[in-house]
Design a protein around this motif. Structure first.
Motif, short mmCIF file in Angstrom:
data_model
loop_
_atom_site.label_atom_id
_atom_site.label_comp_id
_atom_site.label_asym_id
_atom_site.label_seq_id
_atom_site.Cartn_x
_atom_site.Cartn_y
_atom_site.Cartn_z
N SER A 137 41.68 46.34 40.02
CA SER A 137 43.06 45.88 40.03
C SER A 137 43.81 46.55 41.18
O SER A 137 43.32 47.51 41.78
N ASP A 191 48.25 39.93 41.38
CA ASP A 191 49.37 39.08 40.99
C ASP A 191 50.00 38.57 42.28
O ASP A 191 50.50 39.37 43.09
N SER A 192 49.96 37.25 42.47
CA SER A 192 50.40 36.69 43.75
C SER A 192 51.91 36.83 43.95
O SER A 192 52.40 36.64 45.07
N SER A 193 52.65 37.21 42.90
CA SER A 193 54.08 37.42 43.10
C SER A 193 54.33 38.66 43.96
O SER A 193 55.45 38.88 44.42
N TYR A 194 53.29 39.48 44.18
CA TYR A 194 53.42 40.64 45.07
C TYR A 194 53.23 40.27 46.53
O TYR A 194 53.23 41.12 47.42
N PHE A 201 48.77 40.93 47.64
CA PHE A 201 47.96 40.32 46.57
C PHE A 201 46.52 40.81 46.67
O PHE A 201 45.89 40.72 47.72
N CYS A 202 46.03 41.35 45.57
CA CYS A 202 44.65 41.87 45.49
C CYS A 202 44.34 42.85 46.63
O CYS A 202 43.19 42.93 47.10
N ASP A 211 44.38 35.78 39.71
CA ASP A 211 45.83 35.87 39.88
C ASP A 211 46.52 35.83 38.51
O ASP A 211 46.45 34.83 37.81
N ALA A 212 47.19 36.93 38.17
CA ALA A 212 47.86 37.02 36.86
C ALA A 212 48.95 35.96 36.71
O ALA A 212 49.34 35.63 35.58
N MET A 213 49.43 35.41 37.82
CA MET A 213 50.43 34.34 37.74
C MET A 213 49.82 33.05 37.19
O MET A 213 50.52 32.19 36.67
#
Ligand SMILES: Cc1cc2nc3c(=O)[nH]c(=O)nc-3n(C[C@H](O)[C@H](O)[C@H](O)COP(=O)(O)O)c2cc1C
Length: 154
Positions: free
Chosen positions: A57, A94-97, A101-102, A127-129
């Protein structure tokens, strides 16, 4: 018996959960599997670590989770020869970052390659989104990975 080491980098346990869910898939095809929650360079560099799976993560702004930071630093600073190592990589993020991301999974992938390790197949990025339970993506991905890389020992 062939061995597989699963190296976990996690803050809240999501990557550890993935590791625990995919472990039996490898055992079913004849591997002795160990999960490393506090991974060290020794675990990675020893010749018996010929096959590894990383479940990693990202925290902060593209940073390694605390339990993995020392290993990443040791690889970068000590420059071990990892040419014996073949590995798969599952990155949770999480792609909102945005740009990060990753980030930890991608950085680790580059670091391992820099030291001679060879990734088998493509990196999985969860992707947690989009995916609430990372296992839902990771389990079928590992099943396909075992088949595509002909990892079955039974
Ligand atoms: C404080 C914090 C920072 C994070 N930073 C990032 C990031 O930079 N990039 C990213 O892709 N995901 C980021 N994430 C999302 C986590 O990587 C994601 O939720 C992951 O599934 C958590 O896995 P874990 O349960 O194994 O710790 C962050 C989450 C938190 C709580």
């Amino acid at each position: 018996m062939s061995t597989l080491k699963i190296f976990v980098a996690t803050m809240y346990g999501g990557s550890l959960d993935v590791a625990e869910q995919v472990k039996p898939l490898f055992e079913d095809v004849g591997y002795a599997v160990t999960i490393h929650e506090q991974p060290t360079l020794e675990d990675l560099a020893e010749p018996s670590a010929a096959l590894a799976l990383f479940c990693i993560s990202t925290t902060g702004s593209g940073d390694y989770p605390g339990n993995f930071a020392a290993l990443a630093r040791d690889i970068a600073e000590q420059g071990p020869d990892l040419s014996h190592l073949r590995y798969g990589l599952i990155a949770l993020g999480d792609s909102s970052y945005g740009d990060t991301f990753c980030g930890a999974g991608r950085a680790l992938d580059a670091l391992l390659e820099e030291h001679g390790a060879v990734r088998l197949g493509e990196r999985l990025e969860v992707d947690a989104m989009e995916t609430f339970m990372a296992d839902d993506e990771a389990v079928p991905w590992v099943e396909a990975w075992i088949a595509e890389q002909e990892l079955s020992r039974t």
